[in-house]
Design a protein around this motif. Structure first.
Motif, PDB file in Angstrom:
ATOM      1  N   ASP A   8     -17.734  31.295  -6.931  1.00 31.04           N
ATOM      2  CA  ASP A   8     -18.581  30.179  -7.569  1.00 31.04           C
ATOM      3  C   ASP A   8     -19.697  29.830  -6.731  1.00 31.04           C
ATOM      4  O   ASP A   8     -19.603  29.694  -5.538  1.00 31.04           O
ATOM      5  CB  ASP A   8     -17.574  29.129  -8.000  1.00 31.04           C
ATOM      6  N   GLU A   9     -20.752  29.323  -7.418  1.00 30.79           N
ATOM      7  CA  GLU A   9     -22.050  28.888  -6.725  1.00 30.79           C
ATOM      8  C   GLU A   9     -21.839  27.727  -5.931  1.00 30.79           C
ATOM      9  O   GLU A   9     -22.306  27.519  -4.847  1.00 30.79           O
ATOM     10  CB  GLU A   9     -23.371  28.586  -7.675  1.00 30.79           C
ATOM     11  N   ALA A  10     -20.776  26.902  -6.230  1.00 33.68           N
ATOM     12  CA  ALA A  10     -20.437  25.657  -5.604  1.00 33.68           C
ATOM     13  C   ALA A  10     -19.219  25.964  -4.460  1.00 33.68           C
ATOM     14  O   ALA A  10     -19.045  24.815  -3.710  1.00 33.68           O
ATOM     15  CB  ALA A  10     -19.857  24.623  -6.690  1.00 33.68           C
ATOM     16  N   TYR A  11     -18.917  27.039  -4.153  1.00 36.04           N
ATOM     17  CA  TYR A  11     -18.038  27.392  -3.239  1.00 36.04           C
ATOM     18  C   TYR A  11     -18.588  27.040  -1.917  1.00 36.04           C
ATOM     19  O   TYR A  11     -17.822  26.514  -0.983  1.00 36.04           O
ATOM     20  CB  TYR A  11     -17.531  28.872  -3.063  1.00 36.04           C
ATOM     21  N   GLU A  21     -18.738  23.073  -9.705  1.00 30.37           N
ATOM     22  CA  GLU A  21     -19.208  21.920  -9.473  1.00 30.37           C
ATOM     23  C   GLU A  21     -18.323  20.601  -9.832  1.00 30.37           C
ATOM     24  O   GLU A  21     -18.435  19.626  -9.125  1.00 30.37           O
ATOM     25  CB  GLU A  21     -20.636  21.829 -10.109  1.00 30.37           C
ATOM     26  N   LEU A  22     -17.735  20.857 -10.990  1.00 30.32           N
ATOM     27  CA  LEU A  22     -16.909  19.826 -11.526  1.00 30.32           C
ATOM     28  C   LEU A  22     -15.657  19.494 -10.430  1.00 30.32           C
ATOM     29  O   LEU A  22     -15.456  18.524 -10.113  1.00 30.32           O
ATOM     30  CB  LEU A  22     -16.351  20.198 -12.925  1.00 30.32           C
ATOM     31  N   LEU A  23     -15.197  20.532 -10.053  1.00 33.96           N
ATOM     32  CA  LEU A  23     -14.110  20.385  -9.010  1.00 33.96           C
ATOM     33  C   LEU A  23     -14.442  19.740  -7.931  1.00 33.96           C
ATOM     34  O   LEU A  23     -13.774  18.905  -7.173  1.00 33.96           O
ATOM     35  CB  LEU A  23     -13.525  21.885  -8.775  1.00 33.96           C
ATOM     36  N   VAL A  24     -15.676  20.108  -7.384  1.00 34.04           N
ATOM     37  CA  VAL A  24     -16.322  19.345  -6.043  1.00 34.04           C
ATOM     38  C   VAL A  24     -16.348  17.929  -6.490  1.00 34.04           C
ATOM     39  O   VAL A  24     -16.300  17.060  -5.393  1.00 34.04           O
ATOM     40  CB  VAL A  24     -17.487  20.063  -5.505  1.00 34.04           C
ATOM     41  N   ARG A  25     -17.155  17.411  -7.597  1.00 33.30           N
ATOM     42  CA  ARG A  25     -17.351  16.113  -7.761  1.00 33.30           C
ATOM     43  C   ARG A  25     -16.012  15.394  -7.853  1.00 33.30           C
ATOM     44  O   ARG A  25     -16.002  14.436  -7.585  1.00 33.30           O
ATOM     45  CB  ARG A  25     -18.380  16.071  -9.060  1.00 33.30           C
ATOM     46  N   LYS A  77     -11.148   7.583  -3.206  1.00 35.51           N
ATOM     47  CA  LYS A  77      -9.900   6.828  -3.423  1.00 35.51           C
ATOM     48  C   LYS A  77      -8.905   7.027  -2.705  1.00 35.51           C
ATOM     49  O   LYS A  77      -7.710   6.469  -2.694  1.00 35.51           O
ATOM     50  CB  LYS A  77      -9.461   7.144  -4.847  1.00 35.51           C
ATOM     51  N   ASP A  78      -9.438   7.544  -1.408  1.00 39.63           N
ATOM     52  CA  ASP A  78      -8.328   7.911  -0.368  1.00 39.63           C
ATOM     53  C   ASP A  78      -7.217   8.867  -0.641  1.00 39.63           C
ATOM     54  O   ASP A  78      -5.877   8.626  -0.035  1.00 39.63           O
ATOM     55  CB  ASP A  78      -7.555   6.638   0.196  1.00 39.63           C
ATOM     56  N   ASP A  79      -7.286   9.555  -1.945  1.00 41.89           N
ATOM     57  CA  ASP A  79      -6.682  10.649  -2.260  1.00 41.89           C
ATOM     58  C   ASP A  79      -6.789  12.063  -1.636  1.00 41.89           C
ATOM     59  O   ASP A  79      -7.407  12.771  -2.179  1.00 41.89           O
ATOM     60  CB  ASP A  79      -6.593  10.624  -3.614  1.00 41.89           C
ATOM     61  N   ILE A  80      -6.468  12.040  -0.336  1.00 39.73           N
ATOM     62  CA  ILE A  80      -6.714  13.344   0.431  1.00 39.73           C
ATOM     63  C   ILE A  80      -5.946  14.651  -0.537  1.00 39.73           C
ATOM     64  O   ILE A  80      -6.822  15.610  -0.385  1.00 39.73           O
ATOM     65  CB  ILE A  80      -6.176  13.215   1.740  1.00 39.73           C
ATOM     66  N   GLU A  81      -4.766  14.342  -0.562  1.00 37.06           N
ATOM     67  CA  GLU A  81      -3.959  15.481  -1.192  1.00 37.06           C
ATOM     68  C   GLU A  81      -4.676  15.967  -2.578  1.00 37.06           C
ATOM     69  O   GLU A  81      -4.674  17.264  -2.870  1.00 37.06           O
ATOM     70  CB  GLU A  81      -2.480  15.310  -1.438  1.00 37.06           C
ATOM     71  N   GLY A  82      -5.214  14.918  -3.455  1.00 33.61           N
ATOM     72  CA  GLY A  82      -5.772  15.195  -4.646  1.00 33.61           C
ATOM     73  C   GLY A  82      -7.038  15.987  -4.497  1.00 33.61           C
ATOM     74  O   GLY A  82      -7.384  16.909  -5.079  1.00 33.61           O
ATOM     75  N   ALA A  83      -8.014  15.484  -3.446  1.00 40.60           N
ATOM     76  CA  ALA A  83      -9.074  16.232  -3.014  1.00 40.60           C
ATOM     77  C   ALA A  83      -8.950  17.666  -2.632  1.00 40.60           C
ATOM     78  O   ALA A  83      -9.419  18.297  -3.035  1.00 40.60           O
ATOM     79  CB  ALA A  83      -9.894  15.429  -1.899  1.00 40.60           C
ATOM     80  N   MET A  84      -7.920  17.741  -1.789  1.00 42.79           N
ATOM     81  CA  MET A  84      -7.530  19.184  -1.180  1.00 42.79           C
ATOM     82  C   MET A  84      -7.325  20.073  -2.694  1.00 42.79           C
ATOM     83  O   MET A  84      -7.491  21.242  -2.734  1.00 42.79           O
ATOM     84  CB  MET A  84      -6.529  19.209  -0.544  1.00 42.79           C
ATOM     85  N   ALA A  85      -6.510  19.489  -3.623  1.00 43.08           N
ATOM     86  CA  ALA A  85      -6.054  20.497  -4.591  1.00 43.08           C
ATOM     87  C   ALA A  85      -7.194  20.744  -5.415  1.00 43.08           C
ATOM     88  O   ALA A  85      -7.285  21.822  -6.055  1.00 43.08           O
ATOM     89  CB  ALA A  85      -5.266  19.562  -5.515  1.00 43.08           C
ATOM     90  N   TYR A  86      -8.178  19.778  -5.617  1.00 45.55           N
ATOM     91  CA  TYR A  86      -9.479  20.082  -6.629  1.00 45.55           C
ATOM     92  C   TYR A  86     -10.137  21.326  -5.633  1.00 45.55           C
ATOM     93  O   TYR A  86     -10.586  22.230  -6.399  1.00 45.55           O
ATOM     94  CB  TYR A  86     -10.238  18.889  -6.682  1.00 45.55           C
ATOM     95  N   LEU A  87     -10.285  21.122  -4.563  1.00 44.90           N
ATOM     96  CA  LEU A  87     -11.194  21.948  -3.709  1.00 44.90           C
ATOM     97  C   LEU A  87     -10.646  23.475  -3.656  1.00 44.90           C
ATOM     98  O   LEU A  87     -11.285  24.535  -3.408  1.00 44.90           O
ATOM     99  CB  LEU A  87     -11.491  21.642  -2.197  1.00 44.90           C
ATOM    100  N   GLU A  88      -9.292  23.503  -3.521  1.00 45.67           N
ATOM    101  CA  GLU A  88      -8.524  25.007  -3.357  1.00 45.67           C
ATOM    102  C   GLU A  88      -8.797  25.451  -4.624  1.00 45.67           C
ATOM    103  O   GLU A  88      -8.372  26.859  -4.733  1.00 45.67           O
ATOM    104  CB  GLU A  88      -7.048  24.841  -2.982  1.00 45.67           C
ATOM    105  N   GLN A  89      -8.846  25.118  -5.706  1.00 48.36           N
ATOM    106  CA  GLN A  89      -9.410  25.661  -7.058  1.00 48.36           C
ATOM    107  C   GLN A  89     -10.749  26.360  -7.416  1.00 48.36           C
ATOM    108  O   GLN A  89     -10.960  26.898  -8.089  1.00 48.36           O
ATOM    109  CB  GLN A  89      -9.148  24.726  -8.291  1.00 48.36           C
ATOM    110  N   VAL A  90     -11.650  25.916  -6.357  1.00 50.55           N
ATOM    111  CA  VAL A  90     -12.929  26.296  -6.468  1.00 50.55           C
ATOM    112  C   VAL A  90     -12.852  27.829  -6.244  1.00 50.55           C
ATOM    113  O   VAL A  90     -12.679  28.448  -4.932  1.00 50.55           O
ATOM    114  CB  VAL A  90     -13.971  25.630  -5.464  1.00 50.55           C
TER     115      VAL A  90
END
Length: 416
Positions: free
Chosen positions: A96-99, A67-71, A79-92
Motif C-alpha cells: 500500500d502507498e500508505a505503508y 490511508e484510512l487505517l493510518v488515520r 485517545k491513548d489506545d495504543i493497542e488499538g492503534a497497533m491493530a490498525y497499523l498492522e493491517q496496512v
C-alpha cells in the motif's frame, strides 16, 4: 460537503445540538469524500470520538485502505489506545502507498514504549522504501536527537537540507542541526547553524539557542546580542535572564548583569532561582545588604530552598550575627534539613553563643559528611578539646593529621 460544512459552522457558533444533528446527517447521507474530509477536520479540533466513528464507517467499506487505517490509528493514539492503534497499523499492506507512513507512526508508538531498537528498525525500513523522502530523514533526525545520538541526527537532518527542505512540521532544520551540534559540544559549528536558522526565521527558541550556545562557547558579546534580541521579542521568556546576566558578568559589566536579573524579576516575581542569582551577584560585588535581601526573598518563596539558606548563612557568619543563624535554622522543619553544611554553620553559631551542647550535637551530625575536610576536622577537634572531651578530640584531630600531617600546632597540642 453541505452537511459537514454545516456541522463545522455550528461548532464555530458553539451550537452543539445543531452540530450533532449535521454530524448524524453526514454519517447517514454524506459521500465518502465528505465523511473523510470531516473526519480530518474533527481530528484537528479534538473531536476524537466523532472522527473515529467516521473512519470506522469508511473502513467498513474500504477495509484494506492503508490511508484510512493510518488515520484511524492516529485517532487511537490521541485517545491513548495504543493497542488499538497497533491493530490498525498492522493491517496496512506492505504494497500500500500508505505503508511507509504506517511505519513512521509505528516507530512513534514503539519509541513511546521505550523500544528504541524497534523504533530505529521501523524508521530505517521506511527509508529503504523511500530513500529520498525528507519527512523520513526528519523523523530519523528527531529520533537520533531524542536518544542523544547527535552525529546521526546531524547526518539525517543534513539529508533533509540536501533535499531542498528547510522546515518540516513547523521545525527549522538549521535549528535542529544547531541543537544537535550544541548538545555534542560542537559549539562553534552550532552557532553557525543557529545564525542560518535566524536568517530563515528569527524566533524566540532559536535566539535562546544561539544565546545559550554562544555563552557555552565563551563568546559573551554574541550571547548578549542574541539574548537582548530575545528579550525584545518576548520579555516573559524568563530563562534568558540568568544567561544574560552571566554573560554581562563575564564581559566585566557587573551593573548590567544585576540589571538583567532585576528585569527578570519584574517579569516573574516568584522565580526563586533569579533571586538566588541576584543575591550571588550582589554578594560578589560586596553589596552585602542587597545580597541578603535577595536570598531572603528566595527563601520566602521556598522555605526549603537550601542553596539560598546556605548563602544567607555565609553572610550572617561573616557579620558575626550568630543569633540570626540560629534563628534561621530553628525556623526550618527539622525533617527537611539534610544539608550537612547547615549543621556545620549552626555549630559555629551555637559555639559562639556558648551553647556547647547544641554546638556539639550539630558538629556530630555534620562530622560523617566532612571526614575528608581538614578545615572541619580541625575546627571540630579543637571545639571538643575546649569542651573538655579530650578522647573524642584526640580521635578527630588524628583524622585531621592524616590529611594535614605537617600542622605543627596540632602536632604540638597532641604531644607528637
Amino acid at each position: 460537503m453541505k452537511f459537514a460544512e454545516q456541522m463545522l459552522a455550528a461548532l464555530e457558533q458553539e451550537n452543539l445540538p445543531e452540530a450533532q444533528k449535521y454530524f448524524k446527517q453526514t454519517l447517514q447521507d454524506g459521500t465518502d469524500e465528505e465523511q473523510y474530509w470531516l473526519a480530518e477536520q474533527l481530528m484537528q479540533l479534538g473531536f476524537l470520538e466523532e472522527a473515529e466513528d467516521l473512519y470506522e464507517l469508511l473502513l467498513a467499506k474500504y477495509k484494506d485502505e492503508g490511508e484510512l487505517l493510518v488515520r484511524a490509528a492516529e485517532v487511537a493514539i490521541e485517545k491513548d489506545d495504543i493497542e488499538g492503534a497497533m491493530a490498525y497499523l498492522e493491517q496496512v499492506n506492505a504494497q500500500d502507498e500508505a505503508y511507509p507512513e504506517s511505519l513512521l507512526v509505528l516507530a512513534d508508538l514503539y519509541q513511546m514504549q521505550g523500544l528504541f531498537e524497534v523504533t530505529e528498525a521501523k524508521l530505517q525500513q521506511a527509508k529503504s522504501l523511500l530513500p529520498n523522502e525528507a519527512v523520513i530523514d526528519f523523523a530519523l533526525g528527531e529520533f537520533y536527537l531524542s536518544t542523544a545520538r547527535f552525529a546521526s541526527a546531524v547526518q539525517s537532518y543534513q539529508a533533509v537540507l540536501d533535499a531542498g527542505v528547510t522546515e518540516i512540521a513547523g521545525s527549522q532544520i538549521f535549528e535542529r542541526i544547531a541543537e544537535s551540534l550544541a548538545s555534542s559540544g560542537s559549539f562553534e559549528e552550532a552557532i553557525r547553524y543557529y545564525e542560518m536558522a535566524i536568517v530563515e526565521q528569527e524566533d524566540v527558541n532559536t535566539l535562546f539557542g544561539l544565546g545559550l550556545t554562544s555563552f557555552q562557547a565563551k563568546d559573551y558579546t554574541k550571547a548578549i546580542s542574541a539574548l537582548e534580541r530575545l528579550k525584545e521579542h518576548d520579555p516573559g521568556f524568563t530563562t534568558l535572564y540568568t544567561y544574560l546576566a552571566k554573560s554581562y558578568e563575564e564581559n566585566g559589566e557587573q551593573e548590567k548583569a544585576l540589571e538583567a536579573l532585576v528585569d527578570g524579576l519584574k517579569q516573574d516575581e516568584f522565580n526563586k532561582e533569579l533571586f538566588l542569582e541576584a543575591g550571588k551577584l550582589a554578594w560578589k560585588n560586596d553589596r552585602v545588604a542587597d545580597a541578603e535581601h535577595y536570598f531572603r526573598q528566595a527563601i520566602a518563596l521556598d522555605p526549603e530552598f537550601i542553596e539560598a539558606i546556605l548563602e544567607v548563612n555565609k553572610i550572617l557568619l561573616k557579620k558575626d550575627d550568630y543569633e540570626s543563624v540560629v534563628e534561621l535554622m530553628e525556623s526550618l522543619e527539622r525533617e527537611i534539613v539534610t544539608e550537612p553544611q547547615i549543621f556545620w554553620d549552626v555549630s559555629v553559631a551555637y559555639q559562639a553563643l556558648d551553647n556547647y551542647n547544641k554546638a556539639k550535637e550539630n558538629y556530630e551530625l555534620a562530622h560523617p559528611h566532612f571526614i575528608q575536610n581538614p578545615t572541619f576536622l580541625k575546627e571540630f577537634g579543637l571545639f571538643l578539646r575546649e569542651d573538655g572531651d579530650m578522647v573524642q578530640s584526640g580521635e578527630v584531630l588524628a583524622q585531621y593529621l592524616r590529611l594535614e600531617p605537617g600542622d605543627e600546632e596540632i602536632l604540638s597540642l597532641l604531644g607528637y
